[in-house]
Design a protein around this motif. Structure first.
Motif, mmCIF file in Angstrom:
data_model
loop_
_atom_site.group_PDB
_atom_site.id
_atom_site.type_symbol
_atom_site.label_atom_id
_atom_site.label_comp_id
_atom_site.label_asym_id
_atom_site.label_seq_id
_atom_site.Cartn_x
_atom_site.Cartn_y
_atom_site.Cartn_z
ATOM 1 N N LEU A 79 -0.210 14.825 -6.082
ATOM 2 C CA LEU A 79 -0.062 14.262 -4.489
ATOM 3 C C LEU A 79 -1.224 13.171 -4.615
ATOM 4 C CD1 LEU A 79 0.629 17.338 -2.018
ATOM 5 C CD2 LEU A 79 1.999 15.219 -2.795
ATOM 6 N N LEU A 80 -2.234 13.416 -5.166
ATOM 7 C CA LEU A 80 -3.688 12.308 -5.065
ATOM 8 C C LEU A 80 -2.988 11.311 -6.283
ATOM 9 C CD1 LEU A 80 -6.521 14.603 -5.329
ATOM 10 C CD2 LEU A 80 -5.859 13.009 -3.386
ATOM 11 N N TYR A 81 -2.472 11.755 -7.282
ATOM 12 C CA TYR A 81 -1.823 10.620 -8.183
ATOM 13 C C TYR A 81 -1.004 9.582 -7.415
ATOM 14 C CZ TYR A 81 1.113 8.565 -11.959
ATOM 15 O OH TYR A 81 1.658 7.898 -12.849
ATOM 16 N N CYS A 82 0.047 10.215 -6.655
ATOM 17 C CA CYS A 82 0.902 9.443 -5.778
ATOM 18 C C CYS A 82 0.334 8.540 -5.103
ATOM 19 C CB CYS A 82 2.049 10.285 -5.267
ATOM 20 S SG CYS A 82 3.090 11.023 -5.860
ATOM 21 N N CYS A 83 -0.744 8.740 -4.157
ATOM 22 C CA CYS A 83 -1.693 7.988 -3.379
ATOM 23 C C CYS A 83 -2.375 7.136 -4.223
ATOM 24 C CB CYS A 83 -2.940 9.052 -2.600
ATOM 25 S SG CYS A 83 -2.060 9.985 -1.595
ATOM 26 N N LEU A 84 -2.995 7.463 -5.394
ATOM 27 C CA LEU A 84 -3.542 6.439 -6.511
ATOM 28 C C LEU A 84 -2.476 5.128 -6.580
ATOM 29 C CD1 LEU A 84 -5.845 5.218 -7.920
ATOM 30 C CD2 LEU A 84 -5.003 6.809 -9.698
ATOM 31 N N SER A 85 -1.197 5.613 -7.234
ATOM 32 C CA SER A 85 -0.068 4.775 -7.530
ATOM 33 C C SER A 85 0.004 3.982 -6.409
ATOM 34 C CB SER A 85 1.170 5.497 -7.733
ATOM 35 O OG SER A 85 0.914 6.390 -9.019
ATOM 36 N N ILE A 86 0.405 4.387 -5.140
ATOM 37 C CA ILE A 86 0.799 3.556 -3.786
ATOM 38 C C ILE A 86 -0.483 2.508 -3.735
ATOM 39 C CG2 ILE A 86 0.812 3.474 -1.385
ATOM 40 C CD1 ILE A 86 2.322 6.184 -1.714
ATOM 41 N N GLY A 87 -1.963 2.983 -3.882
ATOM 42 C CA GLY A 87 -2.796 2.101 -3.681
ATOM 43 C C GLY A 87 -2.857 1.147 -4.792
ATOM 44 N N THR A 97 7.448 -6.877 -9.115
ATOM 45 C CA THR A 97 8.733 -7.300 -8.731
ATOM 46 C C THR A 97 9.458 -6.165 -7.935
ATOM 47 O OG1 THR A 97 9.637 -6.529 -10.663
ATOM 48 C CG2 THR A 97 8.962 -8.752 -10.760
ATOM 49 N N TYR A 98 10.616 -6.677 -7.367
ATOM 50 C CA TYR A 98 11.587 -5.797 -6.725
ATOM 51 C C TYR A 98 11.848 -4.458 -7.782
ATOM 52 C CZ TYR A 98 15.729 -3.796 -4.622
ATOM 53 O OH TYR A 98 16.520 -2.902 -4.243
ATOM 54 N N LEU A 99 12.260 -4.483 -8.887
ATOM 55 C CA LEU A 99 12.195 -3.641 -9.659
ATOM 56 C C LEU A 99 11.211 -2.573 -10.044
ATOM 57 C CD1 LEU A 99 14.703 -5.089 -12.503
ATOM 58 C CD2 LEU A 99 15.190 -3.315 -10.702
ATOM 59 N N GLY A 100 9.945 -3.220 -9.955
ATOM 60 C CA GLY A 100 8.747 -2.483 -10.143
ATOM 61 C C GLY A 100 8.437 -1.586 -8.857
ATOM 62 N N TRP A 101 8.500 -2.265 -7.461
ATOM 63 C CA TRP A 101 8.864 -1.441 -6.469
ATOM 64 C C TRP A 101 9.555 -0.122 -6.397
ATOM 65 C CZ3 TRP A 101 4.617 -1.182 -3.554
ATOM 66 C CH2 TRP A 101 3.967 -2.248 -3.251
ATOM 67 N N VAL A 102 10.661 -0.493 -6.926
ATOM 68 C CA VAL A 102 12.073 0.275 -7.385
ATOM 69 C C VAL A 102 11.367 1.677 -7.764
ATOM 70 C CG1 VAL A 102 14.175 1.122 -7.823
ATOM 71 C CG2 VAL A 102 13.676 -0.879 -6.622
ATOM 72 N N TYR A 103 10.781 1.180 -9.043
ATOM 73 C CA TYR A 103 10.429 2.307 -10.162
ATOM 74 C C TYR A 103 9.182 2.981 -9.360
ATOM 75 C CZ TYR A 103 8.108 4.857 -13.737
ATOM 76 O OH TYR A 103 7.495 5.790 -14.246
ATOM 77 N N ILE A 104 8.224 2.485 -8.940
ATOM 78 C CA ILE A 104 7.159 3.308 -8.180
ATOM 79 C C ILE A 104 7.745 4.218 -7.150
ATOM 80 C CG2 ILE A 104 4.940 2.767 -6.569
ATOM 81 C CD1 ILE A 104 4.617 0.135 -8.338
ATOM 82 N N ILE A 105 8.368 3.704 -6.105
ATOM 83 C CA ILE A 105 9.090 4.585 -5.273
ATOM 84 C C ILE A 105 9.643 5.787 -5.869
ATOM 85 C CG2 ILE A 105 10.704 4.434 -3.298
ATOM 86 C CD1 ILE A 105 9.671 1.501 -2.554
ATOM 87 N N ILE A 106 10.662 5.466 -6.733
ATOM 88 C CA ILE A 106 11.519 6.396 -7.137
ATOM 89 C C ILE A 106 10.408 7.679 -7.917
ATOM 90 C CG2 ILE A 106 12.992 7.195 -9.133
ATOM 91 C CD1 ILE A 106 14.640 4.790 -8.464
ATOM 92 N N GLU A 107 9.687 7.202 -8.525
ATOM 93 C CA GLU A 107 8.453 8.263 -9.279
ATOM 94 C C GLU A 107 7.775 8.900 -8.398
ATOM 95 O OE1 GLU A 107 5.414 8.102 -12.671
ATOM 96 O OE2 GLU A 107 5.003 6.668 -11.249
ATOM 97 N N ILE A 108 7.345 8.190 -7.112
ATOM 98 C CA ILE A 108 6.581 9.070 -5.992
ATOM 99 C C ILE A 108 7.580 9.942 -5.614
ATOM 100 C CG2 ILE A 108 5.481 8.512 -3.897
ATOM 101 C CD1 ILE A 108 4.060 5.862 -5.319
ATOM 102 N N LEU A 109 8.713 9.597 -5.049
ATOM 103 C CA LEU A 109 9.484 10.568 -4.485
ATOM 104 C C LEU A 109 9.764 11.928 -5.374
ATOM 105 C CD1 LEU A 109 12.173 8.039 -2.984
ATOM 106 C CD2 LEU A 109 10.540 9.537 -1.891
#
Length: 130
Positions: A79-87, A97-109
């Motif tokens: 969960l801390l890793y997810c916070c770091l990723s978002i930060g 890019t849009y695809l970068g955000w899609v990847y980040i959001i999917i990984e975090i979910l």
């Protein structure tokens, strides 16, 4: 809940960490222009799941007692890793890019879902032992 069930969560988490490390440290690095996440950030984010995988596999093979405590530990770190990723994503938001955000959001979910499943199984295990 018996130890064999808890151990399976370490395997799931460990293989998931390896997948994250490969995707971040190899695939996304090669496709940096498409995803927009800087290489240095990708390498940093890829390094962390390598440590998580080592922890998971160590727990799976060598820890015999208090598995719930160790599983709770990796869930919290995830969960801390997810916070770091978002930060880091927001820090680099002008590049991603849009695809970068899609990847980040999917990984975090995915990581958050697994972490909450781990916390639920630990809670159920603790309730059965008390």
């Amino acid at each position: 809940m018996e130890n064999s069930t808890l151990r399976k969560y370490f395997l799931l988490d460990g293989f998931g960490a390896i997948l994250s490390a490969v995707l971040l440290g190899i695939v996304l690095v090669k496709l940096e222009r498409i995803f927009g996440i800087p290489k240095s950030t990708l390498y940093f984010l890829a390094l962390l799941p390598c440590f998580f995988a080592l922890y998971d596999f160590y727990c799976y093979f060598f820890i015999q007692k208090n598995l719930g405590r160790f599983l709770k530990g990796i869930a919290m770190v995830n969960l801390l890793y997810c916070c770091l990723s978002i930060g880091l994503a927001f820090y680099h938001s002008h590049q991603i890019t849009y695809l970068g955000w899609v990847y980040i959001i999917i990984e975090i979910l995915i990581v958050v879902t697994i972490a909450f499943a781990e916390l639920r199984v630990v809670k159920r295990t603790n309730q059965k032992t008390t």
